[in-house]
Design a protein around this motif. Structure first.
Motif, PDB file in Angstrom:
ATOM      1  N   VAL A   1       9.318 -25.639 -24.783  1.00  0.00           N
ATOM      2  CA  VAL A   1       8.953 -24.810 -23.634  1.00  0.00           C
ATOM      3  C   VAL A   1       8.135 -23.640 -24.168  1.00  0.00           C
ATOM      4  O   VAL A   1       8.550 -22.965 -25.119  1.00  0.00           O
ATOM      5  N   SER A   2       6.971 -23.401 -23.572  1.00  0.00           N
ATOM      6  CA  SER A   2       6.045 -22.404 -24.104  1.00  0.00           C
ATOM      7  C   SER A   2       5.731 -21.329 -23.075  1.00  0.00           C
ATOM      8  O   SER A   2       5.127 -21.613 -22.035  1.00  0.00           O
ATOM      9  N   LEU A   3       6.133 -20.107 -23.365  1.00  0.00           N
ATOM     10  CA  LEU A   3       5.842 -18.976 -22.492  1.00  0.00           C
ATOM     11  C   LEU A   3       4.375 -18.586 -22.632  1.00  0.00           C
ATOM     12  O   LEU A   3       3.835 -18.537 -23.738  1.00  0.00           O
ATOM     13  N   GLU A   4       3.746 -18.308 -21.507  1.00  0.00           N
ATOM     14  CA  GLU A   4       2.325 -17.949 -21.503  1.00  0.00           C
ATOM     15  C   GLU A   4       2.117 -16.548 -20.963  1.00  0.00           C
ATOM     16  O   GLU A   4       2.599 -16.215 -19.872  1.00  0.00           O
ATOM     17  N   ALA A   5       1.434 -15.712 -21.734  1.00  0.00           N
ATOM     18  CA  ALA A   5       0.996 -14.417 -21.220  1.00  0.00           C
ATOM     19  C   ALA A   5      -0.192 -14.660 -20.299  1.00  0.00           C
ATOM     20  O   ALA A   5      -1.148 -15.337 -20.687  1.00  0.00           O
ATOM     21  N   VAL A   6      -0.135 -14.137 -19.079  1.00  0.00           N
ATOM     22  CA  VAL A   6      -1.208 -14.378 -18.110  1.00  0.00           C
ATOM     23  C   VAL A   6      -1.903 -13.069 -17.757  1.00  0.00           C
ATOM     24  O   VAL A   6      -1.322 -11.986 -17.847  1.00  0.00           O
ATOM     25  N   GLY A   7      -3.176 -13.172 -17.375  1.00  0.00           N
ATOM     26  CA  GLY A   7      -3.968 -11.989 -17.081  1.00  0.00           C
ATOM     27  C   GLY A   7      -3.466 -11.212 -15.871  1.00  0.00           C
ATOM     28  O   GLY A   7      -2.800 -11.757 -14.983  1.00  0.00           O
ATOM     29  N   GLU A   8      -3.803  -9.925 -15.840  1.00  0.00           N
ATOM     30  CA  GLU A   8      -3.404  -9.087 -14.716  1.00  0.00           C
ATOM     31  C   GLU A   8      -4.071  -9.513 -13.419  1.00  0.00           C
ATOM     32  O   GLU A   8      -3.649  -9.094 -12.336  1.00  0.00           O
ATOM     33  N   CYS A   9      -5.104 -10.357 -13.506  1.00  0.00           N
ATOM     34  CA  CYS A   9      -5.725 -10.888 -12.292  1.00  0.00           C
ATOM     35  C   CYS A   9      -4.780 -11.865 -11.586  1.00  0.00           C
ATOM     36  O   CYS A   9      -5.006 -12.225 -10.426  1.00  0.00           O
ATOM     37  N   TYR A  10      -3.731 -12.302 -12.265  1.00  0.00           N
ATOM     38  CA  TYR A  10      -2.782 -13.265 -11.698  1.00  0.00           C
ATOM     39  C   TYR A  10      -1.425 -12.640 -11.370  1.00  0.00           C
ATOM     40  O   TYR A  10      -0.802 -13.000 -10.374  1.00  0.00           O
ATOM     41  N   CYS A  11      -0.924 -11.770 -12.229  1.00  0.00           N
ATOM     42  CA  CYS A  11       0.377 -11.139 -11.963  1.00  0.00           C
ATOM     43  C   CYS A  11       0.507  -9.882 -12.816  1.00  0.00           C
ATOM     44  O   CYS A  11      -0.380  -9.556 -13.601  1.00  0.00           O
ATOM     45  N   ASN A  12       1.627  -9.189 -12.676  1.00  0.00           N
ATOM     46  CA  ASN A  12       1.796  -7.891 -13.331  1.00  0.00           C
ATOM     47  C   ASN A  12       2.918  -7.883 -14.365  1.00  0.00           C
ATOM     48  O   ASN A  12       3.455  -6.825 -14.696  1.00  0.00           O
ATOM     49  N   TYR A  13       3.258  -9.053 -14.902  1.00  0.00           N
ATOM     50  CA  TYR A  13       4.384  -9.100 -15.839  1.00  0.00           C
ATOM     51  C   TYR A  13       4.109 -10.101 -16.964  1.00  0.00           C
ATOM     52  O   TYR A  13       3.742 -11.244 -16.699  1.00  0.00           O
ATOM     53  N   ILE A  14       4.304  -9.666 -18.191  1.00  0.00           N
ATOM     54  CA  ILE A  14       3.992 -10.421 -19.414  1.00  0.00           C
ATOM     55  C   ILE A  14       2.510 -10.816 -19.398  1.00  0.00           C
ATOM     56  O   ILE A  14       2.135 -11.964 -19.210  1.00  0.00           O
ATOM     57  N   ASN A  15       1.672  -9.796 -19.599  1.00  0.00           N
ATOM     58  CA  ASN A  15       0.221  -9.984 -19.579  1.00  0.00           C
ATOM     59  C   ASN A  15      -0.401 -10.051 -20.968  1.00  0.00           C
ATOM     60  O   ASN A  15      -1.552 -10.440 -21.104  1.00  0.00           O
ATOM     61  N   ARG A  16       0.359  -9.674 -21.981  1.00  0.00           N
ATOM     62  CA  ARG A  16      -0.193  -9.598 -23.331  1.00  0.00           C
ATOM     63  C   ARG A  16       0.612 -10.463 -24.299  1.00  0.00           C
ATOM     64  O   ARG A  16       1.810 -10.694 -24.104  1.00  0.00           O
ATOM     65  N   LEU A  17      -0.057 -10.930 -25.351  1.00  0.00           N
ATOM     66  CA  LEU A  17       0.605 -11.789 -26.328  1.00  0.00           C
ATOM     67  C   LEU A  17       1.799 -11.103 -26.976  1.00  0.00           C
ATOM     68  O   LEU A  17       2.832 -11.735 -27.219  1.00  0.00           O
ATOM     69  N   GLU A  18       1.660  -9.830 -27.262  1.00  0.00           N
ATOM     70  CA  GLU A  18       2.755  -9.100 -27.903  1.00  0.00           C
ATOM     71  C   GLU A  18       4.007  -9.099 -27.030  1.00  0.00           C
ATOM     72  O   GLU A  18       5.131  -9.221 -27.532  1.00  0.00           O
ATOM     73  N   GLU A  19       3.819  -8.967 -25.715  1.00  0.00           N
ATOM     74  CA  GLU A  19       4.962  -8.985 -24.805  1.00  0.00           C
ATOM     75  C   GLU A  19       5.654 -10.344 -24.824  1.00  0.00           C
ATOM     76  O   GLU A  19       6.893 -10.422 -24.834  1.00  0.00           O
ATOM     77  N   ALA A  20       4.854 -11.413 -24.828  1.00  0.00           N
ATOM     78  CA  ALA A  20       5.431 -12.755 -24.877  1.00  0.00           C
ATOM     79  C   ALA A  20       6.177 -12.976 -26.195  1.00  0.00           C
ATOM     80  O   ALA A  20       7.292 -13.523 -26.215  1.00  0.00           O
ATOM     81  N   LYS A  21       5.581 -12.550 -27.298  1.00  0.00           N
ATOM     82  CA  LYS A  21       6.208 -12.722 -28.604  1.00  0.00           C
ATOM     83  C   LYS A  21       7.516 -11.942 -28.692  1.00  0.00           C
ATOM     84  O   LYS A  21       8.500 -12.411 -29.289  1.00  0.00           O
ATOM     85  N   ASP A  22       7.554 -10.738 -28.118  1.00  0.00           N
ATOM     86  CA  ASP A  22       8.786  -9.945 -28.129  1.00  0.00           C
ATOM     87  C   ASP A  22       9.924 -10.682 -27.426  1.00  0.00           C
ATOM     88  O   ASP A  22      11.080 -10.635 -27.866  1.00  0.00           O
ATOM     89  N   ILE A  23       9.601 -11.355 -26.330  1.00  0.00           N
ATOM     90  CA  ILE A  23      10.614 -12.128 -25.607  1.00  0.00           C
ATOM     91  C   ILE A  23      11.103 -13.278 -26.485  1.00  0.00           C
ATOM     92  O   ILE A  23      12.318 -13.538 -26.592  1.00  0.00           O
ATOM     93  N   LEU A  24      10.182 -13.991 -27.128  1.00  0.00           N
ATOM     94  CA  LEU A  24      10.564 -15.099 -28.007  1.00  0.00           C
ATOM     95  C   LEU A  24      11.429 -14.604 -29.158  1.00  0.00           C
ATOM     96  O   LEU A  24      12.426 -15.251 -29.523  1.00  0.00           O
ATOM     97  N   ASP A  25      11.069 -13.465 -29.737  1.00  0.00           N
ATOM     98  CA  ASP A  25      11.847 -12.898 -30.838  1.00  0.00           C
ATOM     99  C   ASP A  25      13.263 -12.559 -30.401  1.00  0.00           C
ATOM    100  O   ASP A  25      14.218 -12.683 -31.175  1.00  0.00           O
ATOM    101  N   SER A  26      13.400 -12.150 -29.149  1.00  0.00           N
ATOM    102  CA  SER A  26      14.710 -11.773 -28.629  1.00  0.00           C
ATOM    103  C   SER A  26      15.566 -12.998 -28.298  1.00  0.00           C
ATOM    104  O   SER A  26      16.759 -13.038 -28.596  1.00  0.00           O
ATOM    105  N   VAL A  27      14.952 -14.008 -27.691  1.00  0.00           N
ATOM    106  CA  VAL A  27      15.709 -15.204 -27.283  1.00  0.00           C
ATOM    107  C   VAL A  27      16.048 -16.077 -28.488  1.00  0.00           C
ATOM    108  O   VAL A  27      17.163 -16.604 -28.601  1.00  0.00           O
ATOM    109  N   ARG A  28      15.090 -16.302 -29.363  1.00  0.00           N
ATOM    110  CA  ARG A  28      15.280 -17.095 -30.592  1.00  0.00           C
ATOM    111  C   ARG A  28      15.854 -18.483 -30.311  1.00  0.00           C
ATOM    112  O   ARG A  28      16.852 -18.897 -30.893  1.00  0.00           O
TER     113      ARG A  28
END
Length: 260
Positions: free
Chosen positions: A135-162
């Motif tokens: 399962v692969s989380l995708e950071a999406v542009g702000e033109c689509y939504c306002n949450y997890i827009n940057r790669l760093e944010e997505a990676k932080d979530i992955l680091d936390s869930v492990r």
């Protein structure tokens, strides 16, 4: 490396035999099918010597990834059905972008949203892990939504869930929206299970095949991706029906640039 094309199941017959190694189908479309339809879909793909290696468009907006109204029981039941179908189609990874399922109200507590997302991903990854599907989380542009827009944010979530079956999608279109498409990707490539690339025809809702006037830009980015160590799958993520000429041009370009 293998090159795929995102497409609806109804348009498979319109996809020219131009060298794509696989197709990427919408998860929310598969969910609406009955088991017999999945079997028939697999036969159609087999006749064209294609695999469905990946899924995009994971879920409809009523399946809440993060935000008010999240129902983890419903989300897990959804994942369980999609995972079984994905296994029958030989899928190896499913991308979770689904921006309409994670649009947060103004002022919504991001700490709460992060915990909701982590739980959603744990439950979802558990269901797909039963079939050895990532399962692969995708950071999406702000033109689509306002949450997890940057790669760093997505990676932080992955680091936390492990979770061992949790990865991320690197999407150059979304990365361009966030000003990240030309950055050094070495820190993200180890987490990446899949890559998306596309251009648009005037708006984010009309993503299309690669434009020849942007080939140099795409070539530079793809070379940087490979230099960062990526050697996995790449899909053209398009919203429009397949055009034979554009399919052939884009596929040939990607195969040439990536030496595959």
């Amino acid at each position: 490396m293998e090159i795929g094309c995102c497409i609806s199941s109804g348009n498979i017959g319109k996809l020219p035999e131009c060298g794509f190694d696989f197709v990427e189908l919408p998860g929310k479309e598969l969910f609406r099918m009955e088991p017999g339809q999945i079997t028939a879909l697999r036969r159609r793909l087999d006749k064209r010597n294609l695999r469905c290696k990946s899924l995009n468009a994971y879920c409809p907006e009523n399946i809440i990834i993060a935000g008010p109204g999240q129902n983890l029981g419903e989300a897990r039941a959804y994942a369980r059905k999609i995972a079984a179908y994905a296994s029958e189609l030989s899928v190896v990874q499913v991308g979770v972008g689904a921006p309409r399922s994670r649009c947060l109200p103004v002022g919504y507590d991001r700490t709460i949203a992060n915990e909701q997302l982590k739980e959603f991903l744990r439950y979802t990854a558990d269901e797909f892990a039963a079939y050895d599907i990532y399962v692969s989380l995708e950071a999406v542009g702000e033109c689509y939504c306002n949450y997890i827009n940057r790669l760093e944010e997505a990676k932080d979530i992955l680091d936390s869930v492990r979770h061992p079956f949790l990865r991320m999608v690197l999407d150059f279109y979304n990365m361009e929206q966030s000003g990240e498409a030309d950055m050094d990707l070495k820190q993200y490539v180890p987490f990446a299970a899949h890559v998306h690339i596309s251009d648009d025809e005037g708006s984010p809702d009309r993503r299309g095949f690669l434009r020849t006037d942007r080939y140099a830009c795409h070539e530079g980015r793809l070379h940087s991706l490979v230099e960062a160590g990526y050697d996995g799958t790449v899909s053209l993520e398009v919203d429009c029906p397949p055009d034979a000429c554009l399919c052939i041009q884009s596929c040939y370009f990607l195969k040439k640039v990536l030496n595959c």
